[in-house]
Motif scaffolding. Sequence first.
Motif, PDB file in Angstrom:
ATOM      1  N   LEU A  96      -0.596  -2.742   8.424  1.00  0.00           N
ATOM      2  CA  LEU A  96       0.693  -2.199   8.841  1.00  0.00           C
ATOM      3  C   LEU A  96       0.682  -0.684   8.970  1.00  0.00           C
ATOM      4  N   LYS A  97      -0.255  -0.026   8.285  1.00  0.00           N
ATOM      5  CA  LYS A  97      -0.301   1.442   8.371  1.00  0.00           C
ATOM      6  C   LYS A  97      -0.652   1.906   9.788  1.00  0.00           C
ATOM      7  N   LYS A  98      -1.257   1.019  10.604  1.00  0.00           N
ATOM      8  CA  LYS A  98      -1.521   1.365  12.003  1.00  0.00           C
ATOM      9  C   LYS A  98      -0.225   1.663  12.748  1.00  0.00           C
ATOM     10  N   PHE A  99       0.867   1.057  12.277  1.00  0.00           N
ATOM     11  CA  PHE A  99       2.168   1.247  12.902  1.00  0.00           C
ATOM     12  C   PHE A  99       3.067   2.155  12.055  1.00  0.00           C
ATOM     13  N   ASN A 100       2.448   2.796  11.064  1.00  0.00           N
ATOM     14  CA  ASN A 100       3.170   3.663  10.135  1.00  0.00           C
ATOM     15  C   ASN A 100       4.293   2.913   9.420  1.00  0.00           C
ATOM     16  N   ILE A 101       4.047   1.648   9.145  1.00  0.00           N
ATOM     17  CA  ILE A 101       4.964   0.839   8.343  1.00  0.00           C
ATOM     18  C   ILE A 101       4.443   0.846   6.910  1.00  0.00           C
ATOM     19  N   GLY A 102       5.236   1.379   5.995  1.00  0.00           N
ATOM     20  CA  GLY A 102       4.803   1.496   4.608  1.00  0.00           C
ATOM     21  C   GLY A 102       5.236   0.311   3.771  1.00  0.00           C
ATOM     22  N   THR A 103       4.517   0.063   2.689  1.00  0.00           N
ATOM     23  CA  THR A 103       4.854  -1.015   1.759  1.00  0.00           C
ATOM     24  C   THR A 103       4.828  -0.487   0.335  1.00  0.00           C
ATOM     25  N   SER A 104       5.870  -0.807  -0.418  1.00  0.00           N
ATOM     26  CA  SER A 104       5.894  -0.526  -1.855  1.00  0.00           C
ATOM     27  C   SER A 104       5.657  -1.834  -2.589  1.00  0.00           C
ATOM     28  N   PHE A 105       4.559  -1.895  -3.346  1.00  0.00           N
ATOM     29  CA  PHE A 105       4.235  -3.094  -4.121  1.00  0.00           C
ATOM     30  C   PHE A 105       4.793  -2.919  -5.524  1.00  0.00           C
ATOM     31  N   GLU A 118      15.364  -3.705 -11.477  1.00  0.00           N
ATOM     32  CA  GLU A 118      15.621  -2.270 -11.427  1.00  0.00           C
ATOM     33  C   GLU A 118      14.533  -1.555 -10.639  1.00  0.00           C
ATOM     34  N   VAL A 119      13.287  -1.958 -10.870  1.00  0.00           N
ATOM     35  CA  VAL A 119      12.156  -1.368 -10.141  1.00  0.00           C
ATOM     36  C   VAL A 119      12.236  -1.730  -8.659  1.00  0.00           C
ATOM     37  N   VAL A 120      12.626  -2.977  -8.371  1.00  0.00           N
ATOM     38  CA  VAL A 120      12.754  -3.412  -6.971  1.00  0.00           C
ATOM     39  C   VAL A 120      13.792  -2.559  -6.251  1.00  0.00           C
ATOM     40  N   GLU A 121      14.944  -2.365  -6.879  1.00  0.00           N
ATOM     41  CA  GLU A 121      16.007  -1.610  -6.210  1.00  0.00           C
ATOM     42  C   GLU A 121      15.617  -0.148  -6.013  1.00  0.00           C
ATOM     43  N   LYS A 122      14.925   0.425  -6.972  1.00  0.00           N
ATOM     44  CA  LYS A 122      14.498   1.819  -6.843  1.00  0.00           C
ATOM     45  C   LYS A 122      13.542   2.021  -5.673  1.00  0.00           C
ATOM     46  N   ALA A 123      12.809   0.957  -5.332  1.00  0.00           N
ATOM     47  CA  ALA A 123      11.824   1.067  -4.247  1.00  0.00           C
ATOM     48  C   ALA A 123      12.464   0.988  -2.866  1.00  0.00           C
ATOM     49  N   ILE A 124      13.714   0.517  -2.784  1.00  0.00           N
ATOM     50  CA  ILE A 124      14.390   0.367  -1.497  1.00  0.00           C
ATOM     51  C   ILE A 124      14.800   1.736  -0.968  1.00  0.00           C
ATOM     52  N   THR A 125      14.496   1.976   0.309  1.00  0.00           N
ATOM     53  CA  THR A 125      14.859   3.234   0.979  1.00  0.00           C
ATOM     54  C   THR A 125      15.710   2.904   2.216  1.00  0.00           C
ATOM     55  N   PRO A 126      16.284   3.911   2.860  1.00  0.00           N
ATOM     56  CA  PRO A 126      17.040   3.658   4.094  1.00  0.00           C
ATOM     57  C   PRO A 126      16.192   3.017   5.202  1.00  0.00           C
ATOM     58  N   LYS A 127      14.866   3.137   5.093  1.00  0.00           N
ATOM     59  CA  LYS A 127      13.989   2.563   6.108  1.00  0.00           C
ATOM     60  C   LYS A 127      13.499   1.156   5.757  1.00  0.00           C
ATOM     61  N   THR A 128      13.874   0.651   4.584  1.00  0.00           N
ATOM     62  CA  THR A 128      13.410  -0.673   4.154  1.00  0.00           C
ATOM     63  C   THR A 128      14.047  -1.756   5.010  1.00  0.00           C
ATOM     64  N   LYS A 161      23.146  -6.571  -0.838  1.00  0.00           N
ATOM     65  CA  LYS A 161      23.769  -5.287  -1.192  1.00  0.00           C
ATOM     66  C   LYS A 161      23.266  -4.175  -0.281  1.00  0.00           C
ATOM     67  N   HIS A 162      21.993  -4.253   0.088  1.00  0.00           N
ATOM     68  CA  HIS A 162      21.379  -3.209   0.919  1.00  0.00           C
ATOM     69  C   HIS A 162      21.281  -3.620   2.388  1.00  0.00           C
ATOM     70  N   GLY A 163      21.829  -4.785   2.737  1.00  0.00           N
ATOM     71  CA  GLY A 163      21.870  -5.207   4.132  1.00  0.00           C
ATOM     72  C   GLY A 163      20.526  -5.531   4.732  1.00  0.00           C
ATOM     73  N   ILE A 164      19.604  -6.064   3.916  1.00  0.00           N
ATOM     74  CA  ILE A 164      18.267  -6.424   4.404  1.00  0.00           C
ATOM     75  C   ILE A 164      17.967  -7.877   4.036  1.00  0.00           C
ATOM     76  N   PRO A 165      17.077  -8.547   4.764  1.00  0.00           N
ATOM     77  CA  PRO A 165      16.763  -9.945   4.462  1.00  0.00           C
ATOM     78  C   PRO A 165      15.787 -10.093   3.300  1.00  0.00           C
ATOM     79  N   LEU A 166      15.923 -11.200   2.604  1.00  0.00           N
ATOM     80  CA  LEU A 166      14.951 -11.601   1.579  1.00  0.00           C
ATOM     81  C   LEU A 166      14.054 -12.656   2.182  1.00  0.00           C
ATOM     82  N   VAL A 167      12.758 -12.388   2.199  1.00  0.00           N
ATOM     83  CA  VAL A 167      11.757 -13.314   2.738  1.00  0.00           C
ATOM     84  C   VAL A 167      10.963 -13.881   1.574  1.00  0.00           C
ATOM     85  N   VAL A 168      10.900 -15.211   1.468  1.00  0.00           N
ATOM     86  CA  VAL A 168      10.243 -15.867   0.341  1.00  0.00           C
ATOM     87  C   VAL A 168       9.149 -16.801   0.837  1.00  0.00           C
TER      88      VAL A 168
END
Length: 406
Positions: free
Chosen positions: A119-128, A135-145, A172-179
């Motif tokens: 994904l870095k080829k497209f400058n798409i970042g991932t926080s693992f 709490e850690v999950v929410e802290k990792a969310i950015t406006p670009k997530t 809450k952050h308006g993004i989909p959850l993929v499982v």
Amino acid sequence: MESKTSDNLQDLQYFGEYGGVNPSISDSSTYTFLSAKKMFDTFEGNTEGCYLYTRHSSPSNLYLGEALAAMEGTEAANVTASGMGAITAVIMQLCNTDDHVVSSRTIYGGTYAFMKNFLKKFNIGTSFVDITNLEVVEKAITPKTKMIYCEAVSNPLLEIADIKALSQLAKKHGIPLVVDNTFSPLTITPARLGADIVIHSLTKFINGSSDCVAGVICGTKEFCLSLKDVHSGAGMLLGSTLDSLRAASILKNMRTLHIRVKRHSENTQYLAENFEKDGLRVVYPGLKSHKDHEKLKSFMNKEFGYGGLMTIDMGSLEKANALMEMMQERKLGYLAVSLGFYKTLFSAPGTSTSSEIPLEEQKEMGLSSGLVRFSIGLDNDIHRTYRVMKECMVALDILKSDTTMV
């Protein structure tokens, strides 16, 4: 939680072209039209029941997709030529250049490699992140997530995602959850818990015979149609299309899924309980010692048990490898990756399915080199299996010979 997923599958009936009890297989790559206008309308997505080209869709793939949507309780489902075909299509459909993904750190190695290295080829970042720490999950969310990604039961550490809580966080952050629900079909129904998109590698439990690779994306009708859009659909344009013959084969195998999942779970529960009594460090969600046991118990479909995967730490890679080789010689199963086969499959994830994850990160997440992942088979006499496995462990000094044989 009660589930009607097996009933939904049972109630599906398709008649073959000549009245067969199995639907006829569509053995064509392209389809004819009675008028040029109908072909044009089909290209534009304005027709129902018309087929254009098998890379776009086929009757056989639609039959299988309907069955999988019924199982997961979603509006629709698109089948793909592999689990990674499903995963990559979803990510590429949801993300554009400069976007961001929040993902569990304990995921299938191929998924990890795609997110971190491709994904870095497209400058798409991932926080693992530790997906069990909200709490850690929410802290990792950015406006670009653009999505939160996790596995219902993680590979290979068997951590359990709190899908309800993650869904609330995603909304809450308006993004989909993929499982990714590959490890727990029928046992967990993520869409009923709030997941927006559910993925499976059909290669594993759902097909159950280790003779093909396939995947599925379950979600809303709107999202599944967007994946097949001839102009912008990642499923259509990346070409991850499942062959119709394989789709028909998997559909037949799905008819026994409920029976197989129950036996996989029963056998794994028996082995996990007994090896834990013997003093081994066993990780299995069905054990009270599992840190997420009560969490899973609160939302699982109990009739299907806790799944067919367990891990045991053998102490070192040398002992793990020696044990797996001996078990294969004793015909207990195969030293092989994958899962969901009728025979037991075993591998050391650190040097196989999770080898794409750097060693320092494996250590940080608790993935030891001596860890063996077992996909327990459909053995009729599971006590016999336990006895022979234990004999192998005693021979290799993993267990002492004075431990009691049940």
